[in-house]
Design a protein around this motif. Structure first.
Motif, PDB file in Angstrom:
ATOM      1  N   LEU A 238     -39.861  28.504  85.772  1.00 24.79           N
ATOM      2  CA  LEU A 238     -38.879  29.489  85.333  1.00 24.79           C
ATOM      3  C   LEU A 238     -39.574  30.765  84.873  1.00 24.79           C
ATOM      4  O   LEU A 238     -40.728  30.719  84.426  1.00 24.79           O
ATOM      5  N   PRO A 239     -38.895  31.889  84.949  1.00 25.19           N
ATOM      6  CA  PRO A 239     -39.485  33.150  84.484  1.00 25.19           C
ATOM      7  C   PRO A 239     -39.764  33.125  82.972  1.00 25.19           C
ATOM      8  O   PRO A 239     -39.090  32.413  82.214  1.00 25.19           O
ATOM      9  N   LYS A 240     -40.734  33.931  82.559  1.00 20.25           N
ATOM     10  CA  LYS A 240     -41.138  33.973  81.147  1.00 20.25           C
ATOM     11  C   LYS A 240     -39.980  34.305  80.218  1.00 20.25           C
ATOM     12  O   LYS A 240     -39.828  33.682  79.169  1.00 20.25           O
ATOM     13  N   HIS A 241     -39.157  35.282  80.584  1.00 19.23           N
ATOM     14  CA  HIS A 241     -38.063  35.668  79.689  1.00 19.23           C
ATOM     15  C   HIS A 241     -37.052  34.532  79.505  1.00 19.23           C
ATOM     16  O   HIS A 241     -36.485  34.376  78.430  1.00 19.23           O
ATOM     17  N   VAL A 242     -36.857  33.722  80.535  1.00 17.39           N
ATOM     18  CA  VAL A 242     -35.955  32.570  80.434  1.00 17.39           C
ATOM     19  C   VAL A 242     -36.547  31.539  79.481  1.00 17.39           C
ATOM     20  O   VAL A 242     -35.847  30.974  78.635  1.00 17.39           O
ATOM     21  N   LEU A 243     -37.840  31.312  79.594  1.00 17.81           N
ATOM     22  CA  LEU A 243     -38.503  30.334  78.724  1.00 17.81           C
ATOM     23  C   LEU A 243     -38.529  30.804  77.273  1.00 17.81           C
ATOM     24  O   LEU A 243     -38.357  29.998  76.355  1.00 17.81           O
ATOM     25  N   ARG A 244     -38.712  32.096  77.073  1.00 21.46           N
ATOM     26  CA  ARG A 244     -38.681  32.626  75.694  1.00 21.46           C
ATOM     27  C   ARG A 244     -37.290  32.436  75.086  1.00 21.46           C
ATOM     28  O   ARG A 244     -37.154  32.079  73.910  1.00 21.46           O
ATOM     29  N   THR A 245     -36.263  32.676  75.877  1.00 18.89           N
ATOM     30  CA  THR A 245     -34.892  32.465  75.407  1.00 18.89           C
ATOM     31  C   THR A 245     -34.662  30.984  75.109  1.00 18.89           C
ATOM     32  O   THR A 245     -34.024  30.637  74.115  1.00 18.89           O
ATOM     33  N   LEU A 246     -35.198  30.111  75.943  1.00 15.85           N
ATOM     34  CA  LEU A 246     -35.078  28.669  75.717  1.00 15.85           C
ATOM     35  C   LEU A 246     -35.765  28.269  74.412  1.00 15.85           C
ATOM     36  O   LEU A 246     -35.210  27.486  73.630  1.00 15.85           O
ATOM     37  N   ILE A 247     -36.935  28.793  74.157  1.00 15.43           N
ATOM     38  CA  ILE A 247     -37.636  28.503  72.898  1.00 15.43           C
ATOM     39  C   ILE A 247     -36.784  28.944  71.714  1.00 15.43           C
ATOM     40  O   ILE A 247     -36.628  28.203  70.736  1.00 15.43           O
ATOM     41  N   ASP A 248     -36.210  30.135  71.793  1.00 14.40           N
ATOM     42  CA  ASP A 248     -35.345  30.629  70.718  1.00 14.40           C
ATOM     43  C   ASP A 248     -34.130  29.723  70.535  1.00 14.40           C
ATOM     44  O   ASP A 248     -33.737  29.414  69.405  1.00 14.40           O
ATOM     45  N   THR A 249     -33.535  29.285  71.638  1.00 15.15           N
ATOM     46  CA  THR A 249     -32.381  28.395  71.584  1.00 15.15           C
ATOM     47  C   THR A 249     -32.749  27.078  70.902  1.00 15.15           C
ATOM     48  O   THR A 249     -32.011  26.592  70.041  1.00 15.15           O
ATOM     49  N   LEU A 250     -33.880  26.503  71.278  1.00 19.26           N
ATOM     50  CA  LEU A 250     -34.315  25.236  70.682  1.00 19.26           C
ATOM     51  C   LEU A 250     -34.607  25.402  69.192  1.00 19.26           C
ATOM     52  O   LEU A 250     -34.262  24.530  68.389  1.00 19.26           O
ATOM     53  N   ASN A 251     -35.217  26.515  68.818  1.00 22.87           N
ATOM     54  CA  ASN A 251     -35.488  26.770  67.400  1.00 22.87           C
ATOM     55  C   ASN A 251     -34.193  26.926  66.613  1.00 22.87           C
ATOM     56  O   ASN A 251     -34.079  26.447  65.490  1.00 22.87           O
ATOM     57  N   THR A 252     -33.204  27.584  67.200  1.00 17.45           N
ATOM     58  CA  THR A 252     -31.908  27.751  66.554  1.00 17.45           C
ATOM     59  C   THR A 252     -31.208  26.401  66.404  1.00 17.45           C
ATOM     60  O   THR A 252     -30.643  26.111  65.347  1.00 17.45           O
ATOM     61  N   GLN A 253     -31.250  25.575  67.458  1.00 18.29           N
ATOM     62  CA  GLN A 253     -30.642  24.246  67.381  1.00 18.29           C
ATOM     63  C   GLN A 253     -31.304  23.417  66.290  1.00 18.29           C
ATOM     64  O   GLN A 253     -30.629  22.704  65.546  1.00 18.29           O
ATOM     65  N   GLU A 254     -32.616  23.508  66.179  1.00 16.96           N
ATOM     66  CA  GLU A 254     -33.375  22.764  65.166  1.00 16.96           C
ATOM     67  C   GLU A 254     -32.972  23.229  63.761  1.00 16.96           C
ATOM     68  O   GLU A 254     -32.724  22.416  62.883  1.00 16.96           O
ATOM     69  N   ALA A 255     -32.873  24.551  63.583  1.00 13.61           N
ATOM     70  CA  ALA A 255     -32.497  25.090  62.275  1.00 13.61           C
ATOM     71  C   ALA A 255     -31.067  24.678  61.910  1.00 13.61           C
ATOM     72  O   ALA A 255     -30.793  24.313  60.767  1.00 13.61           O
ATOM     73  N   ASP A 256     -30.155  24.704  62.888  1.00 16.25           N
ATOM     74  CA  ASP A 256     -28.774  24.294  62.643  1.00 16.25           C
ATOM     75  C   ASP A 256     -28.690  22.809  62.279  1.00 16.25           C
ATOM     76  O   ASP A 256     -27.919  22.415  61.413  1.00 16.25           O
ATOM     77  N   ALA A 257     -29.494  21.999  62.945  1.00 17.52           N
ATOM     78  CA  ALA A 257     -29.500  20.549  62.676  1.00 17.52           C
ATOM     79  C   ALA A 257     -30.039  20.250  61.271  1.00 17.52           C
ATOM     80  O   ALA A 257     -29.612  19.319  60.624  1.00 17.52           O
ATOM     81  N   ASP A 258     -30.986  21.087  60.840  1.00 12.54           N
ATOM     82  CA  ASP A 258     -31.574  20.901  59.504  1.00 12.54           C
ATOM     83  C   ASP A 258     -30.708  21.517  58.409  1.00 12.54           C
ATOM     84  O   ASP A 258     -31.015  21.374  57.238  1.00 12.54           O
ATOM     85  N   GLY A 259     -29.659  22.244  58.804  1.00  7.96           N
ATOM     86  CA  GLY A 259     -28.763  22.846  57.838  1.00  7.96           C
ATOM     87  C   GLY A 259     -29.306  24.113  57.209  1.00  7.96           C
ATOM     88  O   GLY A 259     -28.938  24.488  56.113  1.00  7.96           O
ATOM     89  N   ARG A 260     -30.225  24.769  57.898  1.00  6.06           N
ATOM     90  CA  ARG A 260     -30.817  26.005  57.351  1.00  6.06           C
ATOM     91  C   ARG A 260     -29.936  27.179  57.577  1.00  6.06           C
ATOM     92  O   ARG A 260     -29.182  27.350  58.403  1.00  6.06           O
TER      93      ARG A 260
END
Length: 124
Positions: free
Chosen positions: A102-124
């Motif tokens: 996948l292109p770099k910008h797609v992967l960067r967006t995916l990393i951001d999405t995963l970090n957001t999901q992690e923060a939401d799951a932790d209740g931050r």
């Protein structure tokens, strides 16, 4: 039992288990569905219709995310992302890895999405 969505056309019904899905791959007006078990099948619906059904069933920000025109992936199956090599690596039920390029910008967006999901799951 899992989270399932149904697609119906001309007397046929396709049942897609989202929990078992590794990734979806667009192919013109069809979508290939790859399960973590190794099962692979095609449905006669385009990716836009599949994405709409997934979003309707799971809601926005769920574990199935659209990455590009070609792919939607189960983020629970991602274990490595490398923006330099431009790959996301998923794992199946048999200990095998699958690499999506996948292109770099797609992967960067995916990393951001995963970090957001992690923060939401932790209740931050």
């Amino acid at each position: 039992m899992g989270t399932k969505i149904h697609f119906s056309v001309y007397g046929e019904l396709y049942v897609v288990d989202l929990d078992s899905t590794l990734y979806f791959e667009a192919d013109d007006h069809y979508t290939h569905i790859h399960y973590a078990s190794g099962t692979h099948f095609m449905i006669p619906f385009g990716m836009a219709k599949v994405e709409a059904a997934v979003t309707e069933r799971l809601g926005p920000g769920a574990f199935i995310v659209r990455l590009s025109r070609k792919y939607m992936v189960n983020t629970r199956r991602i274990f490595h992302i490398n923006t330099i090599k431009q790959v996301a690596v998923l794992t199946d039920d048999h200990g095998s890895n699958l690499t999506l390029h996948l292109p770099k910008h797609v992967l960067r967006t995916l990393i951001d999405t995963l970090n957001t999901q992690e923060a939401d799951a932790d209740g931050r």
